[in-house]
Structure formats: C-alpha cells, structure tokens
Design a protein around this motif. Structure first.
Motif, PDB file in Angstrom:
ATOM      1  N   ALA A 209     -44.256 -17.435  13.850  1.00  0.00           N
ATOM      2  CA  ALA A 209     -44.404 -16.306  14.774  1.00  0.00           C
ATOM      3  C   ALA A 209     -45.851 -15.886  14.968  1.00  0.00           C
ATOM      4  CB  ALA A 209     -43.590 -15.119  14.263  1.00  0.00           C
TER       5      ALA A 209
ATOM      6  N   ILE B  31     -36.850 -20.218  13.807  1.00  0.00           N
ATOM      7  CA  ILE B  31     -36.519 -18.811  14.051  1.00  0.00           C
ATOM      8  C   ILE B  31     -37.790 -17.994  14.256  1.00  0.00           C
ATOM      9  CG2 ILE B  31     -35.557 -16.722  12.997  1.00  0.00           C
ATOM     10  CD1 ILE B  31     -33.490 -18.567  11.647  1.00  0.00           C
ATOM     11  N   GLY B  32     -38.802 -18.243  13.410  1.00  0.00           N
ATOM     12  CA  GLY B  32     -40.064 -17.527  13.549  1.00  0.00           C
ATOM     13  C   GLY B  32     -40.726 -17.812  14.886  1.00  0.00           C
TER      14      GLY B  32
ATOM     15  N   LEU C 110     -38.585 -16.032  17.699  1.00  0.00           N
ATOM     16  CA  LEU C 110     -38.758 -14.588  17.710  1.00  0.00           C
ATOM     17  C   LEU C 110     -40.178 -14.202  18.094  1.00  0.00           C
ATOM     18  CD1 LEU C 110     -36.703 -13.514  14.576  1.00  0.00           C
ATOM     19  CD2 LEU C 110     -36.042 -13.412  16.971  1.00  0.00           C
TER      20      LEU C 110
ATOM     21  N   THR D 146     -40.464 -14.558  21.768  1.00  0.00           N
ATOM     22  CA  THR D 146     -39.702 -13.503  22.428  1.00  0.00           C
ATOM     23  C   THR D 146     -40.448 -12.178  22.416  1.00  0.00           C
ATOM     24  OG1 THR D 146     -37.645 -14.563  21.785  1.00  0.00           O
ATOM     25  CG2 THR D 146     -37.504 -12.263  22.454  1.00  0.00           C
ATOM     26  N   VAL D 147     -41.050 -11.878  21.258  1.00  0.00           N
ATOM     27  CA  VAL D 147     -41.797 -10.626  21.138  1.00  0.00           C
ATOM     28  C   VAL D 147     -42.994 -10.614  22.048  1.00  0.00           C
ATOM     29  CG1 VAL D 147     -43.203  -9.231  19.578  1.00  0.00           C
ATOM     30  CG2 VAL D 147     -41.020 -10.157  18.801  1.00  0.00           C
TER      31      VAL D 147
END
Length: 237
Positions: free
Chosen positions: A46, A228-229, A232, A235-236
C-alpha cells in the motif's frame, strides 16, 4: 565396567522435554517470520513510507511476542496443574492403599516382560527406596522434581518469536524501496525452508516435505497480504 550412563547426558523424559522445547522454539520463530512478514509486505503493497513500515513491523513483533508468551504460559500452566493433580492423587493412593499400589506396580513391570518374581522384586526395592517416584515414572512418566515451567515456556516463546520476526522486519526496511518486497519474499522463503527442515529433523519426519509445506504456505500468505495491501492502497489513493 563402565557406567552405562554419563553425567550431564540427557535421558528419558528429560531428553524428550528438551526436544519439545527446541521444537517449540523453532515453531515460535516460524510464527514470527510468517506473521510479521505478512504484515509488513501487506503494508508495503500500500505504501513505501518507511516510518509506516517500521511502525507496522514493530507493532506486529511486540504484539505477537506478547501473545505467544501469554498463550504458552496459560497452556503450560494448565499442563503443570494437571501434573500436580496427578502427583497428589498418586500420593494419596499410596497412603490409603499401599498393597494395591504395590500389586499395580508389580503388574506394570510384568507387562514390560519381567518374570513374576523379578517384577515383584523390582517393585519391592523401588517401593522401599521411593514409592512415589517409582509409580510416577512407570505409570505416568512424570518426575516430581522436573515439572514443566510456564515461565520458561513463555520467555522462550517470546524470544523465538522475536528472533523470527526480526528477519522480515530488517528485510523490508534495509533495501531500497523498489527491492523491499522481493528481498523480503526471498529472505522469508529461505528462512521457512530452514525452519521446516529443522523442525522435521527434530520430529524424525521428511525434511524436504516439511520445508516445501512451509514455503508454499508462506508464499501464499505473502502474496495474499501484498495483493490486499496493493488493492487497498490503490483504492485509497
């Protein structure tokens, strides 16, 4: 004639207990490697922010070490309580019905292949020397002077988890940002192969099979958390 045993050489229950602690230490290190690696790789998916990676890794290390120590302390405390209850029960039975306990000890030695006379003689000599220790050893495989220690278990679990967790933490922080995830993947998978081989050797199992299982499981965890990181984080943004 030389003595069959040697001072300082572990035997019987003592050897088994040492191997169990060593195996638990290897498994604790393995937990530290996988859990903290998954955490920092997920965060790295992320963001490349070093303070964020450091915070996540240290939090995972401290939280995981405390959790491991607490879980091991509770588990081993329960085991020790059970051992103490069995010892108290055996002591009470010896006080209340010594003859029945003597016959039971004789039968246990007879079941091990001794003749009736020899089994009775061995049981008599051991009873005269230390009846409680004789019954604990043969019936329950316990030593009243060598019960499990929950504090030792807790400390060793925390230390092994911490040592394992340091590997992915350093692997994610030390390289340049573009190399962090690949270096962590390689370091973690190599470490898992080693811990799998060691744990298998201690348990007498196939080292190759154990190493492959751990490497595959670790790789799945790393890929999943990194994906997943990344998802997300995108997305953020």
């Amino acid at each position: 004639m030389a003595d069959a045993t040697h001072p300082g050489e572990p035997h019987g229950a003592s050897l088994g207990q040492r191997l169990n602690w060593l195996r638990a230490g290897v498994l604790g290190a393995n937990d530290g490697i996988v859990s903290v690696a998954s955490l920092v790789v997920g965060v790295a998916g992320a963001t490349t922010d070093t303070p964020a990676l450091l915070l996540a890794g240290v939090a995972g290390l401290v939280g995981g070490a405390i959790s491991m120590a607490l879980g091991e302390y509770v588990s081993v405390s329960s085991q020790r309580d059970s051992e103490r209850a069995l010892i108290a029960k055996e002591r009470r039975e010896l006080a209340e019905m010594p003859e029945a306990e003597f016959e039971e000890l004789t039968e246990l030695y007879r079941a091990r292949g001794l003749s009736d006379d020899t089994a009775r003689q061995v049981a008599r000599e051991l009873t005269d020397h230390d009846a409680l220790s004789a019954h604990l050893e043969v019936e329950l495989h316990l030593d009243a002077d060598d019960l499990v220690n929950p504090w030792h278990a807790a400390v060793s679990s925390a230390i092994s988890f911490t040592l394992g967790a340091l590997l992915p933490l350093l692997a994610i922080l030390l390289p340049p940002p573009e190399w962090r995830v690949p270096v962590t993947f390689i370091a973690v998978l190599v470490a898992l192969a080693l811990t799998g081989s060691v744990s298998a050797q201690l348990g007498g199992a196939s080292k190759g099979r154990a190493a492959v299982r751990l490497v595959i499981g670790g790789a799945i965890a790393l890929v999943a958390t990194w994906a997943i990181g990344t998802l997300l984080g995108t997305t953020v943004v």
